[in-house]
Scaffold this active site. Structure first.
Site: not given
Length: 313
Positions: A229, A258, A280
């Site tokens: 994270r 994000e 991601h």
């Protein structure tokens, strides 16, 4: 029973969310201001990255179950769910191989200076050189090097397994030490490791744990990879470490915001040869996403039978 998927596009266009049930309404994406309206009459909501809290859950009177297409659920107000009696299920273990694969590939690409060598051939420099090979920048074998694994869940253990298979000595950081691993304090791991990969969940105890002070302890020759994270790392301090050549390179797949915006500090380093930034994707191998959807389907079916499966609330 109505099932609403709010951000189906984050699961990929090559998988079909309709497998979740007979009455599935799927939206590719959902803006924050549209969440409450889209879940107002649903029984089950399936999300990946959408934030759910009292402001958008309070009028969802039929809502009985939230299914998150992930292991982490820090984007959901669990206390409000408990108060309302809304069940919450996550998915565990579905992405272990996928995340470990990206972790190792990032680390090896940086250690091997793979981008620089690829660019040397691609831009015609190799052809023009007249020399059969090139060995600059220097790269080293990982055999015998120290790989620091920060977080020893399923993913951390899989990365440790692969690292050991390549001949690395593994140091691990775990809040509750595991006797099967050489667990050390985080500061010691940061100081001694040649490769550091982070596999921690987000939370009050982990946010900012890879601090400016911890980053300063890293070897100048160290490679740092974060696939956990974004919030667990001081991104500004990491950016400065790269810009000042304090570490060899970084591979990052997760961010505090994000997608990160134009003002994010990583824009200062995103074009450097010793930086790999991915959007991601670590969790998202095709096989992992199929497993994820199948697990959500089983979670929903179990819930309707009155059983508890992957319940976190």
């Amino acid at each position: 029973m109505k099932i609403t998927v709010l951000d189906a596009k984050t699961l990929g266009d090559d998988v079909d969310v309709k497998i979740l049930g007979d009455n599935v309404v799927a939206y590719d994406t959902t803006e924050a201001e549209m969440v409450a309206e889209r879940i107002a009459d649903t029984d089950v909501v399936v999300i990946n990255k959408i934030k759910l809290n009292e402001s958008n859950l309070k009028d969802a009177k039929n809502l009985k179950l939230i299914c998150v297409a992930a292991t982490g659920f820090d984007n959901i107000d669990t206390e409000y769910c408990k108060k309302r009696g809304i069940a919450l299920c996550n998915v565990r273990g579905y992405s272990t191989q996928s995340v470990a694969q990206l972790t190792v590939s990032m680390a090896l690409s940086l250690v091997m200076h793979q981008k620089e060598y690829n660019d040397f051939v691609r831009d015609g420099s190799y052809t023009r050189s007249g020399v059969a090979n090139r060995l600059s920048p220097t790269y080293y074998e990982v055999d015998g090097k120290v790989w620091g694994v920060v977080g020893l869940g399923n993913i951390g253990k899989q990365v440790a397994k692969v690292a050991q298979a390549m001949g690395c000595k593994v140091l691990a950081f775990k809040r509750t030490p595991d006797e099967n691993y050489n667990c050390v304090a985080l500061a010691e791991l940061m100081e001694k490791s040649d490769i550091i990969s982070v596999h921690l969940p987000a939370g009050a105890e982990t946010n900012g744990i890879i601090s400016k002070e911890m980053i300063a302890k890293m070897k100048k020759t160290a490679v740092f990879v974060n696939v956990a994270r974004g919030a667990v790392v001081d991104e500004e301090a990491l950016t400065q470490a790269v810009l000042e050549d304090k570490i060899l390179g970084v591979g990052i797949d997760v961010y505090s915001k994000e997608p990160f915006d134009e003002d994010h500090c990583f824009n200062k380093i995103k074009d450097l040869d010793n930086v790999i930034l991915t959007p991601h994707i670590a969790w998202g191998a095709y096989e992992a996403r199929v497993r994820c959807l199948n697990e959500i389907k089983l979670n929903i079916e179990s819930f309707t039978r009155g059983e508890e499966r992957n319940r976190v609330v």
